[in-house]
Design an enzyme around this catalytic site. Structure first.
Site, short mmCIF file in Angstrom:
data_model
loop_
_atom_site.label_atom_id
_atom_site.label_comp_id
_atom_site.label_asym_id
_atom_site.label_seq_id
_atom_site.Cartn_x
_atom_site.Cartn_y
_atom_site.Cartn_z
N ILE A 1 28.84 -7.85 104.38
CA ILE A 1 28.46 -6.46 104.66
C ILE A 1 29.19 -5.92 105.89
O ILE A 1 29.33 -4.70 106.06
CB ILE A 1 26.92 -6.36 104.87
CG1 ILE A 1 26.42 -4.95 104.62
CG2 ILE A 1 26.49 -6.86 106.25
CD1 ILE A 1 24.91 -4.85 104.48
N GLY B 1 27.62 -19.73 115.89
CA GLY B 1 27.48 -18.37 115.39
C GLY B 1 26.76 -18.25 114.07
O GLY B 1 26.80 -17.19 113.45
N GLN B 2 26.08 -19.31 113.63
CA GLN B 2 25.34 -19.19 112.36
C GLN B 2 24.12 -18.30 112.59
O GLN B 2 23.23 -18.64 113.37
CB GLN B 2 24.90 -20.56 111.84
CG GLN B 2 24.21 -20.45 110.48
CD GLN B 2 23.76 -21.78 109.90
OE1 GLN B 2 23.83 -22.82 110.56
NE2 GLN B 2 23.28 -21.75 108.66
N HIS C 1 26.52 -20.81 104.02
CA HIS C 1 27.46 -19.82 103.47
C HIS C 1 28.86 -20.13 103.98
O HIS C 1 29.06 -20.39 105.16
CB HIS C 1 27.05 -18.39 103.82
CG HIS C 1 26.71 -18.18 105.26
ND1 HIS C 1 25.50 -18.58 105.81
CD2 HIS C 1 27.40 -17.60 106.28
CE1 HIS C 1 25.47 -18.27 107.09
NE2 HIS C 1 26.62 -17.68 107.40
N LEU C 2 29.78 -20.06 103.07
CA LEU C 2 31.19 -20.24 103.40
C LEU C 2 31.83 -18.86 103.53
O LEU C 2 31.80 -18.07 102.58
CB LEU C 2 31.87 -21.04 102.29
CG LEU C 2 33.31 -21.46 102.58
CD1 LEU C 2 33.33 -22.59 103.60
CD2 LEU C 2 34.01 -21.89 101.31
N HIS C 3 32.40 -18.59 104.69
CA HIS C 3 33.17 -17.35 104.86
C HIS C 3 34.56 -17.58 104.27
O HIS C 3 35.19 -18.61 104.54
CB HIS C 3 33.36 -17.02 106.34
CG HIS C 3 32.09 -16.71 107.09
ND1 HIS C 3 31.68 -15.42 107.36
CD2 HIS C 3 31.15 -17.51 107.64
CE1 HIS C 3 30.55 -15.44 108.05
NE2 HIS C 3 30.21 -16.70 108.25
P1 5GP Z 1 27.09 -16.27 110.11
O1 5GP Z 1 27.13 -15.45 111.36
O2 5GP Z 1 25.69 -16.80 109.85
O3 5GP Z 1 28.12 -17.32 110.01
O4 5GP Z 1 27.42 -15.25 108.94
C1 5GP Z 1 26.49 -14.38 108.38
C2 5GP Z 1 27.26 -13.30 107.69
O5 5GP Z 1 26.38 -12.60 106.85
C3 5GP Z 1 27.87 -12.28 108.66
O6 5GP Z 1 29.27 -12.24 108.49
C4 5GP Z 1 27.19 -10.97 108.27
O7 5GP Z 1 28.06 -9.86 108.34
C5 5GP Z 1 26.74 -11.25 106.85
N1 5GP Z 1 25.55 -10.52 106.45
C6 5GP Z 1 24.42 -10.34 107.19
N2 5GP Z 1 23.51 -9.62 106.51
C7 5GP Z 1 24.10 -9.31 105.31
C8 5GP Z 1 23.65 -8.56 104.17
O8 5GP Z 1 22.53 -8.04 104.11
N3 5GP Z 1 24.51 -8.47 103.14
C9 5GP Z 1 25.76 -9.04 103.16
N4 5GP Z 1 26.53 -8.86 102.09
N5 5GP Z 1 26.21 -9.74 104.22
C10 5GP Z 1 25.38 -9.89 105.28
#
Ligand code: 5GP
Ligand code: ZN
Length: 114
Positions: free
Chosen positions: A31, A93-94, A100-102
Site C-alpha cells: 500500500i 522493521g517488521q 511477508h516477503l517484500h
Molecule cells: P514490514 O514493515 O512489516 O516489513 O512491512 C509491512 C508492509 O506492509 C509495509 O511495507 C506496509 O507498507 C505494508 N502494509 C501495511 N498495511 C497495509 C495494507 O493495509 N495493505 C497493503 N497492501 N500493504 C500494507
C-alpha cells in the site's frame, strides 16, 4: 488470527491489489510502495515471523521466494534486478506480525539497507 492485518487481507475483509493466489501463498501490492515495483508475498497460513519459523515451514518459505521471483520476472523486472527482503523483529522493521516477503524493483536499490 482474527486481529492480524494480513489475515484480514487474505480473507477479503480488507481490500488489496492481489496479483497471485494459490492454496499456499497470496501476493498483493504494498500500500506504500518503496520502489516502482513493490509487492508482498505472504503465506495463507498465519505465521508470525521468520524468527519463530521451524523446519516445518521450509517448503512454504521457499515457495514465497519462488513466487516473488516469478512475479518480478513476469513483470519484466528480472533483467534489471530485484530484491527480496523479509524483516524479522522490531529492530529489523517488521511492523506486521504475519510473515511477508517484500519484492522490490524498478529502480537502483542501495546497499546496505538502512
Ligand atoms: P514490514 O514493515 O512489516 O516489513 O512491512 C509491512 C508492509 O506492509 C509495509 O511495507 C506496509 O507498507 C505494508 N502494509 C501495511 N498495511 C497495509 C495494507 O493495509 N495493505 C497493503 N497492501 N500493504 C500494507
Ligand atoms: Zn495473519
Amino acid at each position: 488470527m482474527s486481529d492480524c492485518l494480513f489475515c484480514k487481507i487474505r480473507d477479503g475483509q480488507i481490500p488489496a491489489a492481489v496479483t497471485f493466489r494459490d492454496e499456499d501463498v497470496l501476493a498483493f501490492k504494498d500500500i506504500s510502495p518503496k520502489a516502482p515495483f513493490h509487492q508482498l508475498v505472504i503465506p495463507i497460513r498465519h505465521l508470525a515471523s521468520l524468527a519463530t519459523a521451524t523446519t516445518e515451514d521450509t517448503a512454504l518459505l521457499g515457495k514465497l521466494m519462488l513466487v516473488g521471483a516469478r512475479l518480478a520476472r513476469e513483470s519484466g523486472q528480472a533483467e534489471g534486478g530485484f530484491r527480496v527482503v523479509m524483516n524479522a523483529g522490531a529492530d529489523a522493521g517488521q511492523s506486521v506480525l504475519h510473515v511477508h516477503l517484500h519484492v522490490l524493483a524498478g529502480r537502483v536499490l542501495a546497499w546496505p539497507p538502512g
